[in-house]
Scaffold this motif. Structure first.
Motif, PDB file in Angstrom:
ATOM      1  N   UNK A 137       0.832  -1.205   0.000  1.00 27.31           N
ATOM      2  CA  UNK A 137       0.000   0.000   0.000  1.00 27.31           C
ATOM      3  C   UNK A 137       0.869   1.258   0.000  1.00 27.31           C
ATOM      4  N   UNK A 138       2.017   1.221   0.642  1.00 28.37           N
ATOM      5  CA  UNK A 138       2.900   2.386   0.645  1.00 28.37           C
ATOM      6  C   UNK A 138       3.457   2.676  -0.737  1.00 28.37           C
ATOM      7  N   UNK A 139       3.617   1.653  -1.556  1.00 30.66           N
ATOM      8  CA  UNK A 139       4.154   1.856  -2.902  1.00 30.66           C
ATOM      9  C   UNK A 139       3.094   2.360  -3.874  1.00 30.66           C
ATOM     10  N   UNK A 140       1.824   2.133  -3.574  1.00 34.46           N
ATOM     11  CA  UNK A 140       0.750   2.502  -4.501  1.00 34.46           C
ATOM     12  C   UNK A 140      -0.162   3.520  -3.811  1.00 34.46           C
ATOM     13  N   UNK A 141      -0.015   4.800  -4.159  1.00 37.78           N
ATOM     14  CA  UNK A 141      -0.819   5.841  -3.501  1.00 37.78           C
ATOM     15  C   UNK A 141      -2.332   5.639  -3.678  1.00 37.78           C
ATOM     16  N   UNK A 142      -2.742   5.094  -4.793  1.00 39.12           N
ATOM     17  CA  UNK A 142      -4.174   4.866  -5.036  1.00 39.12           C
ATOM     18  C   UNK A 142      -4.734   3.838  -4.038  1.00 39.12           C
ATOM     19  N   UNK A 143      -3.972   2.796  -3.766  1.00 40.96           N
ATOM     20  CA  UNK A 143      -4.403   1.787  -2.792  1.00 40.96           C
ATOM     21  C   UNK A 143      -4.488   2.400  -1.397  1.00 40.96           C
ATOM     22  N   UNK A 144      -3.537   3.276  -1.080  1.00 39.29           N
ATOM     23  CA  UNK A 144      -3.565   3.955   0.220  1.00 39.29           C
ATOM     24  C   UNK A 144      -4.809   4.830   0.343  1.00 39.29           C
ATOM     25  N   UNK A 145      -5.135   5.555  -0.719  1.00 40.60           N
ATOM     26  CA  UNK A 145      -6.325   6.409  -0.709  1.00 40.60           C
ATOM     27  C   UNK A 145      -7.592   5.579  -0.544  1.00 40.60           C
ATOM     28  N   UNK A 146      -7.643   4.423  -1.191  1.00 38.58           N
ATOM     29  CA  UNK A 146      -8.814   3.542  -1.056  1.00 38.58           C
ATOM     30  C   UNK A 146      -8.940   3.041   0.383  1.00 38.58           C
ATOM     31  N   UNK A 147      -7.826   2.620   0.984  1.00 40.41           N
ATOM     32  CA  UNK A 147      -7.860   2.136   2.364  1.00 40.41           C
ATOM     33  C   UNK A 147      -8.272   3.239   3.338  1.00 40.41           C
ATOM     34  N   UNK A 148      -7.742   4.434   3.147  1.00 41.67           N
ATOM     35  CA  UNK A 148      -8.097   5.544   4.030  1.00 41.67           C
ATOM     36  C   UNK A 148      -9.571   5.887   3.878  1.00 41.67           C
ATOM     37  N   UNK A 149     -10.064   5.885   2.647  1.00 44.49           N
ATOM     38  CA  UNK A 149     -11.482   6.160   2.401  1.00 44.49           C
ATOM     39  C   UNK A 149     -12.353   5.099   3.065  1.00 44.49           C
ATOM     40  N   UNK A 150     -11.987   3.845   2.906  1.00 47.64           N
ATOM     41  CA  UNK A 150     -12.735   2.752   3.523  1.00 47.64           C
ATOM     42  C   UNK A 150     -12.688   2.846   5.051  1.00 47.64           C
ATOM     43  N   UNK A 151     -11.515   3.164   5.595  1.00 45.66           N
ATOM     44  CA  UNK A 151     -11.375   3.305   7.047  1.00 45.66           C
ATOM     45  C   UNK A 151     -12.242   4.446   7.575  1.00 45.66           C
ATOM     46  N   UNK A 152     -12.306   5.547   6.842  1.00 41.83           N
ATOM     47  CA  UNK A 152     -13.157   6.669   7.244  1.00 41.83           C
ATOM     48  C   UNK A 152     -14.627   6.276   7.228  1.00 41.83           C
ATOM     49  N   UNK A 153     -15.024   5.510   6.242  1.00 42.23           N
ATOM     50  CA  UNK A 153     -16.421   5.080   6.156  1.00 42.23           C
ATOM     51  C   UNK A 153     -16.790   4.122   7.293  1.00 42.23           C
ATOM     52  N   UNK A 154     -15.883   3.233   7.627  1.00 44.03           N
ATOM     53  CA  UNK A 154     -16.154   2.289   8.705  1.00 44.03           C
ATOM     54  C   UNK A 154     -16.135   3.004  10.057  1.00 44.03           C
ATOM     55  N   UNK A 155     -15.269   4.002  10.196  1.00 44.25           N
ATOM     56  CA  UNK A 155     -15.137   4.674  11.493  1.00 44.25           C
ATOM     57  C   UNK A 155     -16.358   5.519  11.847  1.00 44.25           C
ATOM     58  N   UNK A 156     -17.276   5.712  10.924  1.00 41.75           N
ATOM     59  CA  UNK A 156     -18.515   6.427  11.238  1.00 41.75           C
ATOM     60  C   UNK A 156     -19.314   5.675  12.296  1.00 41.75           C
ATOM     61  N   UNK A 157     -19.029   4.391  12.440  1.00 40.07           N
ATOM     62  CA  UNK A 157     -19.726   3.577  13.431  1.00 40.07           C
ATOM     63  C   UNK A 157     -19.376   3.989  14.864  1.00 40.07           C
ATOM     64  N   UNK A 158     -18.403   4.896  15.014  1.00 38.33           N
ATOM     65  CA  UNK A 158     -18.126   5.463  16.335  1.00 38.33           C
ATOM     66  C   UNK A 158     -19.388   6.047  16.950  1.00 38.33           C
ATOM     67  N   UNK A 159     -20.210   6.670  16.106  1.00 39.88           N
ATOM     68  CA  UNK A 159     -21.417   7.336  16.590  1.00 39.88           C
ATOM     69  C   UNK A 159     -22.482   6.336  17.055  1.00 39.88           C
ATOM     70  N   UNK A 160     -22.366   5.102  16.650  1.00 33.35           N
ATOM     71  CA  UNK A 160     -23.310   4.073  17.075  1.00 33.35           C
ATOM     72  C   UNK A 160     -22.723   3.255  18.225  1.00 33.35           C
ATOM     73  N   UNK A 161     -21.489   2.787  18.058  1.00 33.28           N
ATOM     74  CA  UNK A 161     -20.934   1.839  19.003  1.00 33.28           C
ATOM     75  C   UNK A 161     -20.406   2.468  20.291  1.00 33.28           C
ATOM     76  N   UNK A 162     -19.962   3.714  20.270  1.00 30.10           N
ATOM     77  CA  UNK A 162     -19.516   4.344  21.515  1.00 30.10           C
ATOM     78  C   UNK A 162     -20.681   4.512  22.489  1.00 30.10           C
TER      79      UNK A 162
END
Length: 178
Positions: A137-162
């Motif tokens: 992922x460090x070698x491919x910036x596009x893969x990093x952007x996809x992972x960060x985007x996915x992580x941001x989408x999943x982290x929205x569950x903070x508002x439910x699970x906290x």
């Protein structure tokens, strides 16, 4: 004091990893609860079922905090380019790899005590896999952007699970006091 603060990842990245850990731990607990719910209905009253669910959610909440805390602590100990820089996507990959390994380990365990070699394999394999994925992922910036985007989408569950986790901790605390 700035030296210590500079060793830790940015707060927003820590919250992203916490959201991922919360999503994984709570989702796994909810699935386990739903799997056992038919048996609970046969043997427990509704209040006891709610208490069991509260215990499971409280434990998942504490487990998520522990996982995130360990990752933050390890990132402060390691050189910053290893884990601190890009903590959100690296933490996402680590949590995902360890989760997959834990699921496989649980399915293969079948109530038996594993040998030390098997235990070592289940510790080393996910870390090696996560290291390979992070390097890729460090070698491919596009893969990093996809992972960060996915992580941001999943982290929205903070508002439910906290809130669920905090409410569950209060239910467990009150249940133990009464």
């Amino acid at each position: 004091m700035n030296f210590i603060r500079d060793r830790f990842p940015h707060r927003s990245e820590i919250l992203t990893v916490l959201g991922i850990a919360l999503f994984v731990c709570h989702s796994w607990s909810v699935l386990g609860f739903l799997d056992r719910l038919p048996a609970f209905i046969l043997y427990f009253r509704v209040t006891e079922i709610v208490q069991v669910f509260a215990f499971m959610m409280a434990f998942a909440f504490l487990e998520s905090l522990l996982v995130t805390g360990v990752l933050v602590f390890v990132s402060a100990l390691l050189p910053s380019r290893w884990l601190k820089e890009g903590f959100a996507y690296k933490g996402f990959v680590l949590v995902l790899a360890v989760t997959v390994a834990a699921i496989i380990f649980q399915k293969n365990l079948e109530g038996k005590l594993p040998s030390p070699g098997i235990l070592t394999l289940y510790w080393v394999a996910p870390l090696a896999l996560a290291s390979l994925i992070i390097g890729f992922v460090q070698m491919i910036p596009r893969a990093r952007a996809i992972l960060i985007n996915l992580a941001d989408r999943v982290s929205i569950m903070l508002f439910v699970y906290v809130p669920i986790g905090l409410l569950s901790l209060m239910v467990v605390a009150l249940g133990n006091l009464l």
